[in-house]
Design a protein around this motif. Structure first.
Motif, PDB file in Angstrom:
ATOM      1  N   ALA A  96       1.039  -1.175  -0.143  1.00  0.00           N
ATOM      2  CA  ALA A  96      -0.338  -0.110   0.110  1.00  0.00           C
ATOM      3  C   ALA A  96       0.855   1.641   0.363  1.00  0.00           C
ATOM      4  O   ALA A  96       1.965   1.537   1.185  1.00  0.00           O
ATOM      5  N   GLY A  97       0.695   1.687  -1.001  1.00  0.00           N
ATOM      6  CA  GLY A  97       1.278   3.223  -0.947  1.00  0.00           C
ATOM      7  C   GLY A  97       0.225   4.299   0.100  1.00  0.00           C
ATOM      8  O   GLY A  97       1.280   5.377   0.336  1.00  0.00           O
ATOM      9  N   HIS A  98      -0.280   3.700   0.169  1.00  0.00           N
ATOM     10  CA  HIS A  98      -1.036   4.493   1.281  1.00  0.00           C
ATOM     11  C   HIS A  98      -1.175   3.850   2.517  1.00  0.00           C
ATOM     12  O   HIS A  98      -0.244   3.404   3.044  1.00  0.00           O
ATOM     13  N   ASP A  99      -2.164   3.882   3.128  1.00  0.00           N
ATOM     14  CA  ASP A  99      -2.994   3.192   4.113  1.00  0.00           C
ATOM     15  C   ASP A  99      -3.400   1.872   4.350  1.00  0.00           C
ATOM     16  O   ASP A  99      -3.617   0.854   4.921  1.00  0.00           O
ATOM     17  N   GLY A 100      -3.782   1.305   2.411  1.00  0.00           N
ATOM     18  CA  GLY A 100      -4.700   0.049   3.127  1.00  0.00           C
ATOM     19  C   GLY A 100      -5.926  -0.553   3.608  1.00  0.00           C
ATOM     20  O   GLY A 100      -6.304  -1.704   2.920  1.00  0.00           O
ATOM     21  N   THR A 101      -6.247   0.396   3.485  1.00  0.00           N
ATOM     22  CA  THR A 101      -7.831   0.530   4.446  1.00  0.00           C
ATOM     23  C   THR A 101      -8.897  -0.094   3.587  1.00  0.00           C
ATOM     24  O   THR A 101      -9.936  -1.369   3.664  1.00  0.00           O
ATOM     25  N   GLY A 102      -8.953   0.268   2.417  1.00  0.00           N
ATOM     26  CA  GLY A 102      -9.882  -0.417   1.199  1.00  0.00           C
ATOM     27  C   GLY A 102      -9.713  -0.987   1.037  1.00  0.00           C
ATOM     28  O   GLY A 102     -10.377  -2.221   0.256  1.00  0.00           O
ATOM     29  N   ILE A 124      -0.081  -5.187   5.892  1.00  0.00           N
ATOM     30  CA  ILE A 124      -0.240  -4.024   5.389  1.00  0.00           C
ATOM     31  C   ILE A 124       0.907  -3.363   5.108  1.00  0.00           C
ATOM     32  O   ILE A 124       1.533  -3.238   6.363  1.00  0.00           O
ATOM     33  N   CYS A 125       1.862  -3.606   3.281  1.00  0.00           N
ATOM     34  CA  CYS A 125       3.080  -2.515   3.956  1.00  0.00           C
ATOM     35  C   CYS A 125       2.527  -1.473   3.160  1.00  0.00           C
ATOM     36  O   CYS A 125       2.287  -1.055   1.728  1.00  0.00           O
ATOM     37  N   ARG A 126       3.056  -0.477   4.511  1.00  0.00           N
ATOM     38  CA  ARG A 126       2.018   0.991   4.183  1.00  0.00           C
ATOM     39  C   ARG A 126       3.708   1.770   3.821  1.00  0.00           C
ATOM     40  O   ARG A 126       4.378   1.232   4.321  1.00  0.00           O
ATOM     41  N   GLY A 127       3.444   2.845   3.141  1.00  0.00           N
ATOM     42  CA  GLY A 127       4.754   3.827   2.541  1.00  0.00           C
ATOM     43  C   GLY A 127       5.549   3.297   2.127  1.00  0.00           C
ATOM     44  O   GLY A 127       5.421   2.428   0.686  1.00  0.00           O
ATOM     45  N   GLU A 128       6.543   4.010   2.318  1.00  0.00           N
ATOM     46  CA  GLU A 128       7.531   4.528   0.838  1.00  0.00           C
ATOM     47  C   GLU A 128       7.858   2.182   1.552  1.00  0.00           C
ATOM     48  O   GLU A 128       8.333   2.210   2.323  1.00  0.00           O
ATOM     49  N   TYR A 129       8.880   1.730   0.182  1.00  0.00           N
ATOM     50  CA  TYR A 129       9.362   0.723   0.054  1.00  0.00           C
ATOM     51  C   TYR A 129      10.309   0.072   1.407  1.00  0.00           C
ATOM     52  O   TYR A 129      11.198   1.422   1.114  1.00  0.00           O
ATOM     53  N   GLN A 130      10.118  -0.821   2.076  1.00  0.00           N
ATOM     54  CA  GLN A 130      11.562  -1.062   2.782  1.00  0.00           C
ATOM     55  C   GLN A 130      11.825  -2.396   3.012  1.00  0.00           C
ATOM     56  O   GLN A 130      10.840  -3.173   2.791  1.00  0.00           O
ATOM     57  N   ALA A 131      13.035  -2.864   3.204  1.00  0.00           N
ATOM     58  CA  ALA A 131      13.171  -3.840   3.489  1.00  0.00           C
ATOM     59  C   ALA A 131      12.579  -5.208   4.413  1.00  0.00           C
ATOM     60  O   ALA A 131      12.470  -6.199   3.874  1.00  0.00           O
ATOM     61  N   ALA A 132      12.822  -4.549   5.317  1.00  0.00           N
ATOM     62  CA  ALA A 132      11.375  -5.403   6.363  1.00  0.00           C
ATOM     63  C   ALA A 132      10.409  -5.511   6.111  1.00  0.00           C
ATOM     64  O   ALA A 132       9.865  -6.789   6.010  1.00  0.00           O
ATOM     65  N   PHE A 133       9.791  -5.357   4.889  1.00  0.00           N
ATOM     66  CA  PHE A 133       7.942  -5.520   4.573  1.00  0.00           C
ATOM     67  C   PHE A 133       8.785  -7.226   3.669  1.00  0.00           C
ATOM     68  O   PHE A 133       7.626  -8.716   3.859  1.00  0.00           O
ATOM     69  N   GLU A 134      10.183  -7.587   3.395  1.00  0.00           N
ATOM     70  CA  GLU A 134       9.979  -9.069   2.758  1.00  0.00           C
ATOM     71  C   GLU A 134      10.289  -9.553   3.661  1.00  0.00           C
ATOM     72  O   GLU A 134       9.974 -10.826   3.877  1.00  0.00           O
ATOM     73  N   GLU A 135      10.639  -9.365   4.981  1.00  0.00           N
ATOM     74  CA  GLU A 135      10.684 -10.074   6.438  1.00  0.00           C
ATOM     75  C   GLU A 135       9.517 -10.945   6.755  1.00  0.00           C
ATOM     76  O   GLU A 135       9.235 -11.482   7.023  1.00  0.00           O
ATOM     77  N   GLN A 136       8.596  -9.681   6.166  1.00  0.00           N
ATOM     78  CA  GLN A 136       7.466 -10.106   7.288  1.00  0.00           C
ATOM     79  C   GLN A 136       6.780 -10.811   5.822  1.00  0.00           C
ATOM     80  O   GLN A 136       5.787 -11.454   6.608  1.00  0.00           O
TER      81      GLN A 136
END
Length: 153
Positions: A96-102, A124-136
């Motif tokens: 999600a580039g924003h909040d992913g709610t919808g 929900i992987c929100r906002g700027e891309y982070q390496a932590a998203f991959e771990e999650q």
């Protein structure tokens, strides 16, 4: 052998990395009795879902909603699966580039209608891309596959 189906819309290098992380987690070497099948949305057919013991859905947030190709999967598979996949364990992640709610609300609405069973809090992987998203995402794949392997769902 149980089957875990991963259906992920991955239109960018970052979303491809997320899908790959889910797959790596699901294929952890300690998980022995789970066959992991990963499909792009356009490749996914009702029979793929009917053959699955659990599903992980991955989508981008597009205009506050799920990706159109993930919605297409639901459109094509909803009625063929409706009476045959009740209580199907599933999980999902949203880039999600924003909040992913919808996006979350839309997926939960459709899967409630299908009577699928959410087995993990949506990621929900929100906002700027982070390496932590991959771990999650890797943890999500491992959790669902390990739960299947252990007979928890």
């Amino acid at each position: 052998m149980k089957r875990l189906l991963i259906v992920a819309h991955a239109p960018s290098p970052n979303t491809l990395r997320l899908r790959g992380a889910v797959e790596r987690g699901a294929r952890h070497p300690d998980i022995e009795n789970v066959d992991v099948v990963s499909k792009a949305p356009l490749e996914t057919q009702p029979q793929d879902i009917l053959d699955a013991d659990a599903v992980i859905i991955g989508t981008t947030e597009n205009l506050g909603y799920m990706a159109g190709l993930i919605k297409d999967v639901f459109d094509r598979c909803y009625y063929p699966c409706l009476e045959h996949t009740q209580a199907l364990p599933f999980a999902f992640y949203v880039r999600a580039g924003h909040d992913g709610t919808g996006t979350r609300r839309a997926i939960e609405s459709i899967t409630t209608g299908l009577r699928w069973k959410l087995v993990q809090e949506p990621l929900i992987c929100r906002g700027e891309y982070q390496a932590a998203f991959e771990e999650q995402c890797q943890e999500l794949g491992m959790y669902v596959a390990a739960g299947l392997d252990a007979g928890l769902f």
